[in-house]
Design a protein around this motif. Structure first.
Motif, short mmCIF file in Angstrom:
data_model
loop_
_atom_site.label_atom_id
_atom_site.label_comp_id
_atom_site.label_asym_id
_atom_site.label_seq_id
_atom_site.Cartn_x
_atom_site.Cartn_y
_atom_site.Cartn_z
N SER A 66 0.81 -1.21 0.00
CA SER A 66 0.00 0.00 0.00
C SER A 66 0.85 1.27 0.00
N GLY A 67 2.13 1.12 0.24
CA GLY A 67 3.01 2.27 0.29
C GLY A 67 3.14 2.88 1.66
N LYS A 68 2.44 2.31 2.64
CA LYS A 68 2.51 2.82 4.00
C LYS A 68 3.94 2.70 4.54
N LEU A 69 4.60 1.62 4.14
CA LEU A 69 6.01 1.43 4.47
C LEU A 69 6.82 1.30 3.19
N LYS A 70 8.04 1.83 3.19
CA LYS A 70 8.96 1.69 2.07
C LYS A 70 10.00 0.65 2.43
N LEU A 71 10.49 -0.07 1.39
CA LEU A 71 11.44 -1.15 1.65
C LEU A 71 12.71 -0.63 2.32
N ASP A 72 13.11 0.63 1.99
CA ASP A 72 14.33 1.16 2.59
C ASP A 72 14.16 1.52 4.07
N GLN A 73 12.90 1.47 4.55
CA GLN A 73 12.66 1.74 5.97
C GLN A 73 12.89 0.52 6.86
N ILE A 74 13.07 -0.63 6.21
CA ILE A 74 13.10 -1.88 6.98
C ILE A 74 14.26 -1.92 7.97
N PHE A 75 15.32 -1.15 7.70
CA PHE A 75 16.47 -1.18 8.60
C PHE A 75 16.42 -0.08 9.66
N ASP A 76 15.36 0.72 9.66
CA ASP A 76 15.15 1.62 10.79
C ASP A 76 14.83 0.77 12.02
N PRO A 77 15.55 0.97 13.12
CA PRO A 77 15.38 0.09 14.29
C PRO A 77 13.93 -0.11 14.72
N GLU A 78 13.16 0.98 14.75
CA GLU A 78 11.78 0.87 15.21
C GLU A 78 10.96 -0.02 14.27
N ASP A 281 10.62 -12.88 2.00
CA ASP A 281 11.47 -12.83 3.19
C ASP A 281 11.82 -11.37 3.44
N LEU A 282 10.97 -10.70 4.20
CA LEU A 282 11.08 -9.26 4.38
C LEU A 282 12.41 -8.85 5.00
N LEU A 283 12.97 -9.70 5.83
CA LEU A 283 14.17 -9.33 6.59
C LEU A 283 15.47 -9.62 5.85
N ASN A 284 15.44 -10.50 4.84
CA ASN A 284 16.71 -10.95 4.25
C ASN A 284 16.85 -10.74 2.75
N GLN A 285 15.74 -10.63 2.01
CA GLN A 285 15.87 -10.51 0.55
C GLN A 285 16.71 -9.31 0.14
N GLY A 286 16.49 -8.17 0.76
CA GLY A 286 17.25 -6.97 0.42
C GLY A 286 18.73 -7.13 0.67
N ARG A 287 19.08 -7.87 1.70
CA ARG A 287 20.50 -8.06 2.06
C ARG A 287 21.24 -8.85 1.00
#
Length: 436
Positions: A66-78, A281-287
């Protein structure tokens, strides 16, 4: 009293190896593990609480789409820790209600006691499974052989113990079902394995191959019995939870291979999802630069279907043309891992049987001296495919964090290297069986 090491030595080695494994695994039973999920689900069953929570993943994916979150935000601690908490809680208990119900006798105990009991039951299942494997392969009292099989599968066995998983029980139920001659008993134990986890249903093919159709009938009948068993405790809740399990677990897995397609999941569907489906895999695909290219769920399903046919087709042809019983069972154990919705590292304990089947090609016959290099050299050359199989098993042992470090292990798991090693070993069984 003097011990004859020549006669008792192999048994002593086997016992000491098992004792070490048990002590090492039991020391971890107080820690959080997969049993924690089983334990909590069983307690929830008694309290009439929902056992499943798969909708959490859909909510996270919708936030990205939906665009509420961006993929580059995933590494923001919160954001990272919020998503991590949700994702790790997704489907933490994925089995039918029957399994949670069967654990009620121990889930009323303090966690560390219940965990220790469950671990011990599983460990006994491992020992009996090894003895049954020896019997099926004609090596009932070859304790050094069984120790070698255990050693070659040590990474999977150790991971299973660390997670206090249910795999040894499933392995035992399958081996008992193919070992006993009474059709009703085979059906009873196999149906329980299937009700706990669907993948043992692959072994219905074995009874088709053995021309024992009544086992299939008994399995279906007893499966309904196992599913209905918790209704004796609470009819309405059991009906509701069975519906929830089907809707949120089985139906969603069939519709989307992306569910639970995480780094540690080494199954075929999971691998394709990591490679080609965004947000699987939201946590690892980008890595790791995934997905390599973005496909639709239907496209991934088509690729999966073609690959599945390519993998299973040669096996069915070989069985039709004539194959050994060991080959038939080995193939089904491979399929239980490759085609499963979820194949964590501990799921590969199912390869204990194929490993034993292949190692038996190289192992000296009963009565022959074990430590004769010329005999081993002859067998290693004669059964090259078996040699490759065992070499791959040794490679898997070495490619773990103790030798290559956490980062390297995470990378090869993300690329599903266990899927590829198991496929290589699966192919080796074809050539090994040809020279049987």
């Amino acid at each position: 009293m003097r011990i004859d090491l020549k006669k008792s030595g192999p048994l002593l080695v086997f016992i000491l190896f098992l004792a070490f494994l048990y002590a090492n695994g039991f020391s971890r039973t107080e820690l959080s593990s997969d049993f924690s999920d089983y334990y909590e689900a069983s307690r929830n069953f008694k309290q009439g609480k929902d056992l499943y929570s798969l909708d959490a993943l859909s909510e996270v994916v919708q936030e990205f789409e939906s665009g509420k979150l961006k993929l580059d935000q995933i590494f923001d601690p919160e954001v990272f820790f919020r998503i991590k908490a949700k994702v790790e809680n997704v489907g933490s208990y994925i089995y039918p209600p029957t399994f949670a119900f069967l654990l009620i006798p121990i889930s009323g105990l303090p966690f560390h006691i219940a965990s220790g009991i469950f671990f011990t039951i599983n460990f006994i299942a491992l020992i009996v499974s090894l003895l049954l494997i020896g019997k099926l392969l004609g090596r009932e009292k070859s304790f050094l052989f069984l120790s070698a099989v255990l050693l070659l599968s040590l990474r999977f066995v150790e991971n299973h113990q660390n997670n206090n998983q249910v795999g040894f029980l499933l392995l035992l139920l399958i081996l008992v079902s193919v070992s006993v001659q009474k059709d009703w008993l085979s059906g009873l134990v196999l149906s329980l394995a299937i009700v706990i986890k669907i993948t043992p249903a692959a072994f219905l093919f074995y009874f088709l191959y053995k021309k024992r159709p009544m086992v299939i009938v008994y399995t279906i009948v007893f499966a309904f019995g196992w599913i209905a068993l918790p209704a004796l405790y609470d009819l309405e809740f059991t009906w509701k939870m069975n519906q929830t399990w089907y809707d949120l677990v089985l139906d969603k897995y069939l519709k989307s291979p992306a569910l639970r397609a995480w780094k540690n999941n080494q199954s075929l569907n999971s691998t394709l999802s990591k490679y080609f489906l965004a947000y699987s895999d939201l946590l690892n695909q980008g890595r790791f630069g995934m997905p390599f290219t973005t496909l639709t769920v239907n496209q991934v399903k088509i690729i999966s279907g073609i690959l599945s046919l390519g993998i299973a087709g040669p096996y069915l042809y070989r069985v039709f043309k004539g194959a050994s019983e060991g080959f038939v069972l080995s193939g089904l154990f491979f399929f239980s891992v490759i085609f499963s919705g979820i194949s964590w590292i501990h799921a590969f304990v199912f390869l204990l049987f194929p490993t034993a089947f292949i190692l038996s090609k190289l192992w000296p016959e009963q009565g022959e001296p074990l430590l004769v290099w010329e005999k081993w050299k002859t067998n290693l050359i004669k059964y090259r495919s078996a040699t490759i199989f065992i070499s791959v098993s040794i490679l898997v042992l070495l490619l773990n964090r103790s030798f290559i470090g956490n980062i390297a292990e995470e990378a090869i798991l993300m690329f599903s290297f266990l899927l590829y090693t198991s496929l290589i070993q699966y192919m080796c069984t074809f050539y090994s069986d040809r020279t049987a």
